[in-house]
Design a protein around this motif. Structure first.
Motif, short mmCIF file in Angstrom:
data_model
loop_
_atom_site.label_atom_id
_atom_site.label_comp_id
_atom_site.label_asym_id
_atom_site.label_seq_id
_atom_site.Cartn_x
_atom_site.Cartn_y
_atom_site.Cartn_z
N ALA A 84 0.84 -1.21 0.00
CA ALA A 84 0.00 0.00 0.00
C ALA A 84 0.87 1.26 0.00
O ALA A 84 0.56 2.24 -0.69
CB ALA A 84 -0.94 -0.01 1.20
N ARG A 85 1.96 1.23 0.76
CA ARG A 85 2.85 2.39 0.79
C ARG A 85 3.53 2.60 -0.56
O ARG A 85 3.68 3.74 -1.02
CB ARG A 85 3.88 2.24 1.91
CG ARG A 85 3.23 2.32 3.30
CD ARG A 85 4.19 2.00 4.41
NE ARG A 85 5.25 3.00 4.47
CZ ARG A 85 6.40 2.80 5.09
NH1 ARG A 85 6.66 1.66 5.68
NH2 ARG A 85 7.31 3.76 5.12
N ALA A 86 3.94 1.51 -1.20
CA ALA A 86 4.56 1.62 -2.53
C ALA A 86 3.53 2.11 -3.55
O ALA A 86 3.84 2.93 -4.41
CB ALA A 86 5.12 0.25 -2.95
N ARG A 87 2.30 1.63 -3.44
CA ARG A 87 1.24 2.07 -4.33
C ARG A 87 0.96 3.57 -4.15
O ARG A 87 0.77 4.30 -5.12
CB ARG A 87 -0.04 1.27 -4.07
CG ARG A 87 -1.13 1.52 -5.10
CD ARG A 87 -2.42 0.95 -4.64
NE ARG A 87 -3.56 1.79 -4.37
CZ ARG A 87 -3.69 3.08 -4.23
NH1 ARG A 87 -2.70 3.86 -4.33
NH2 ARG A 87 -4.83 3.67 -4.00
N ALA A 88 0.98 4.04 -2.92
CA ALA A 88 0.77 5.47 -2.65
C ALA A 88 1.90 6.30 -3.26
O ALA A 88 1.66 7.38 -3.81
CB ALA A 88 0.68 5.71 -1.14
N LEU A 89 3.12 5.80 -3.18
CA LEU A 89 4.25 6.49 -3.81
C LEU A 89 4.04 6.60 -5.31
O LEU A 89 4.20 7.67 -5.90
CB LEU A 89 5.56 5.75 -3.51
CG LEU A 89 6.78 6.22 -4.29
CD1 LEU A 89 7.22 7.61 -3.82
CD2 LEU A 89 7.91 5.22 -4.17
N LEU A 90 3.66 5.50 -5.94
CA LEU A 90 3.42 5.51 -7.39
C LEU A 90 2.25 6.42 -7.75
O LEU A 90 2.29 7.09 -8.78
CB LEU A 90 3.18 4.09 -7.89
CG LEU A 90 4.40 3.17 -7.82
CD1 LEU A 90 4.00 1.74 -8.19
CD2 LEU A 90 5.52 3.67 -8.70
N ALA A 91 1.24 6.48 -6.89
CA ALA A 91 0.11 7.38 -7.14
C ALA A 91 0.56 8.84 -7.10
O ALA A 91 0.11 9.66 -7.90
CB ALA A 91 -1.00 7.14 -6.11
N ARG A 92 1.49 9.17 -6.19
CA ARG A 92 2.02 10.55 -6.14
C ARG A 92 2.80 10.86 -7.41
O ARG A 92 2.70 11.96 -7.95
CB ARG A 92 2.88 10.75 -4.89
CG ARG A 92 2.04 10.89 -3.62
CD ARG A 92 2.85 11.37 -2.44
NE ARG A 92 3.97 10.52 -2.09
CZ ARG A 92 3.89 9.41 -1.36
NH1 ARG A 92 2.73 9.02 -0.90
NH2 ARG A 92 4.97 8.71 -1.08
N TYR A 93 3.59 9.90 -7.90
CA TYR A 93 4.30 10.10 -9.16
C TYR A 93 3.31 10.30 -10.30
O TYR A 93 3.51 11.14 -11.17
CB TYR A 93 5.21 8.91 -9.47
CG TYR A 93 6.50 8.88 -8.69
CD1 TYR A 93 7.24 10.03 -8.46
CD2 TYR A 93 6.99 7.68 -8.18
CE1 TYR A 93 8.42 10.00 -7.74
CE2 TYR A 93 8.18 7.64 -7.46
CZ TYR A 93 8.89 8.79 -7.25
OH TYR A 93 10.06 8.75 -6.55
N GLU A 94 2.24 9.52 -10.30
CA GLU A 94 1.24 9.65 -11.35
C GLU A 94 0.59 11.04 -11.31
O GLU A 94 0.42 11.68 -12.35
CB GLU A 94 0.16 8.57 -11.20
CG GLU A 94 -0.91 8.67 -12.27
CD GLU A 94 -2.01 7.64 -12.11
OE1 GLU A 94 -2.83 7.55 -13.03
OE2 GLU A 94 -2.06 6.94 -11.08
#
Length: 136
Positions: A84-94
């Motif tokens: 979930a934390r990695a997904r949140a990081l990728l969402a911020r990049y997106e």
């Protein structure tokens, strides 16, 4: 319990390194579906058991999976918190890239019609003077 949402630079490096290999991504996918022993995981790859153990160790170091002992077996399962934390990081990049693309689209589209500057009149244009006289 306080859950840290932001990943440190070292954690980000470990996550991206762990996900950079197709075998590790497959191991992660399989352990999301269900907990499995390292032996079960190793059976499906054309590599040594030791090589699969190394892949598991990289995923474990990135905290994307959790390993536990049950007798002589080592069971592996995905770590939903880190995923979930990695997904949140990728969402911020997106979000960052979508905002940049939107700004680029705005620049390429030009100013809105209401902000368009009328063309400057040419003093040598004879119709320009005629238009003034007709309005008078």
């Amino acid at each position: 319990m306080v859950v840290q949402n932001e990943l440190s630079e070292a954690e980000i490096d470990r996550v991206f390194h762990a996900l950079a290999t197709a075998t590790r991504r497959d191991i992660l996918r399989r352990t999301i579906e269900r907990e499995q022993s390292v032996s079960d995981l190793a059976r499906d790859y054309e590599m040594s058991f030791a090589a699969v153990q190394k892949h598991v160790a990289v995923l474990e170091e990135a905290r994307l999976i959790v390993k536990r002992a049950e007798g002589r077996e080592r069971l592996v399962r995905a770590n939903p918190e880190m995923i979930a934390r990695a997904r949140a990081l990728l969402a911020r990049y997106e979000e960052l890239w979508r905002a940049r693309i939107a700004r680029l689209d705005d620049l390429l589209a030009g100013p809105p019609p209401s902000e368009a500057v009328p063309p400057a009149s040419d003093p040598t244009d004879k119709n320009h003077d005629t238009d003034k006289n007709q309005g008078a």
